[in-house]
Design a protein around this motif. Sequence first.
Motif, PDB file in Angstrom:
ATOM      1  N   LEU A 175       0.814  -1.218   0.000  1.00 40.63           N
ATOM      2  CA  LEU A 175       0.000   0.000   0.000  1.00 40.63           C
ATOM      3  C   LEU A 175       0.845   1.265   0.000  1.00 40.63           C
ATOM      4  O   LEU A 175       0.422   2.313  -0.508  1.00 40.63           O
ATOM      5  CB  LEU A 175      -0.925   0.005   1.225  1.00 40.63           C
ATOM      6  N   HIS A 179      -0.012   5.229  -0.884  1.00 38.04           N
ATOM      7  CA  HIS A 179      -0.721   5.838   0.246  1.00 38.04           C
ATOM      8  C   HIS A 179       0.189   5.943   1.475  1.00 38.04           C
ATOM      9  O   HIS A 179       1.251   5.327   1.533  1.00 38.04           O
ATOM     10  CB  HIS A 179      -1.954   4.999   0.610  1.00 38.04           C
ATOM     11  N   VAL A 181       0.386   4.788   5.224  1.00 35.37           N
ATOM     12  CA  VAL A 181      -0.213   3.669   5.935  1.00 35.37           C
ATOM     13  C   VAL A 181       0.250   3.651   7.387  1.00 35.37           C
ATOM     14  O   VAL A 181       1.447   3.722   7.669  1.00 35.37           O
ATOM     15  CB  VAL A 181       0.152   2.323   5.276  1.00 35.37           C
ATOM     16  N   LYS A 261      -1.384  -7.841  -5.319  1.00 37.68           N
ATOM     17  CA  LYS A 261      -1.011  -6.435  -5.132  1.00 37.68           C
ATOM     18  C   LYS A 261      -1.872  -5.501  -5.965  1.00 37.68           C
ATOM     19  O   LYS A 261      -2.400  -4.499  -5.463  1.00 37.68           O
ATOM     20  CB  LYS A 261       0.460  -6.229  -5.480  1.00 37.68           C
ATOM     21  N   LEU A 265      -4.486  -2.593  -4.454  1.00 37.20           N
ATOM     22  CA  LEU A 265      -4.370  -1.162  -4.735  1.00 37.20           C
ATOM     23  C   LEU A 265      -5.607  -0.642  -5.454  1.00 37.20           C
ATOM     24  O   LEU A 265      -6.078   0.466  -5.177  1.00 37.20           O
ATOM     25  CB  LEU A 265      -3.112  -0.901  -5.562  1.00 37.20           C
ATOM     26  N   ALA A 268      -8.475  -0.353  -2.953  1.00 38.98           N
ATOM     27  CA  ALA A 268      -8.220   0.769  -2.038  1.00 38.98           C
ATOM     28  C   ALA A 268      -8.508   2.096  -2.730  1.00 38.98           C
ATOM     29  O   ALA A 268      -9.137   2.994  -2.149  1.00 38.98           O
ATOM     30  CB  ALA A 268      -6.775   0.717  -1.543  1.00 38.98           C
TER      31      ALA A 268
END
Length: 457
Positions: A175, A179, A181, A261, A265, A268
């Motif tokens: 992440l 982003h 995190v 992955k 993403l 999210a």
Amino acid sequence: MSARILVVDDVPANVKLLEARLSAEYFDVMTASNGTEALAICARAECDIILLDVMMPDIDGFEVCRRLKSDPATHHIPVVMVTALDSPADRNRGLEAGADDFLTKPVSDVVLIARVRSLTRLKMMTDELRMRAITSLEIGMQAPERSAVADTGKGGRILLVDDRQSSYERLAGLLAAEHTVDVEPNPTEALFHAAEGNYDLLIVSLDLNNFDGLRLCSQARSLERTRHVPILAIADPENSTRLLRGLEIGVNDYLLRPIDKTELLARARTQIRRRRYTDHLRDNVQNSIEMAITDALTGLHNRRYMESHLATLAEQASTRGKPLALMILDIDYFKSINDNYGHDAGDDVLREFAVRVRKSIRGIDLACRYGGEEFVIVMPETDLHVAGMVAERLRRSIAGEPFAVHKGTKRIEVTISIGLTTLEQKGEAVADVLKRADTALYRAKHDGRNRVVSQAA
């Protein structure tokens, strides 16, 4: 919970099967056999959720989804791709196109209905916010749709709740490419962390040791400060039943391990884009409410708010047997300021006047722009003597220092006249109090201006 579901598939048997499943759960079902027809139905705002096949003869489902999500008029409609394609690449392609979910045929009835119900709740909430925000367009505020379409969903703040080190280290690493995190390995602290952190997304493992991850999700939904934060649940494949329960209690999306992955993403980003869009809608609603009761130039309450709130204050004063003072203020020779220095200078004076008014009154006092260069101040629990002292202090504040206009290049003398009275008779009409204050103001003007005149009941 009734919603209009658009089923888009070029195979009649598939359409009939989905239509039967959804109708049995009391959803209204519409159908389209190709992408062009589906886009036309969506453009007319005739559906709430779209179940979209990928392989179609004219426009494939990926392109239909891209067009819907790039159009400000339709981007908010949830899209679920229902297809026989089952490779991770196909799933990620659908999510990258903006799909809210990607279900592989054959789809379990339980999974399908749970997902549709979850998205229906989301759509109804979004529609309510959109309806409330429509007024904001009429008063000149910018609609959030275009910024929502352009939003990449990146740069979010994510709280990851997972107590397995190998798991959260891998997820946080994936992440972190897009982003910021924070990891909370202690689930008992997670809710406090979430409430204080102003996060765009909560990612919660449902396989926590000695703690029920669904209970944490439920608590987040019940807490005011986390109620609208999207939740992405992560679970092992054998926990699919608990995931469906999670959708019922407010989980927005989910992933099954092992985590891909690209899919992580993509999901999210989808949730973060939606969070930002609904936040913009809520902000527009709040701002439109404030603009409806606030004078744009001075920042003081406007006449509409004053008239409704004054009635409440007067009723409270009468009930409690407390005094209520009211003064009407008028800037002397304001027309000559506009004539000699221009209307922009007049606006400068009004803005600075509002600043000095705020500094001269209490927090419980109500200051409003009544119209033009006239203002009203209402002072609860204040008798005529004290109100007279406040009015005189305010008059000196205005007359004692020149007003800067034209970006400070000029300074001009300004004075005000004030008419003052109080509500002293129980049940007296507010209009009578205003009229008495206005009469006192007229006397102040007639007697030479730059003065305070009181008139008792």
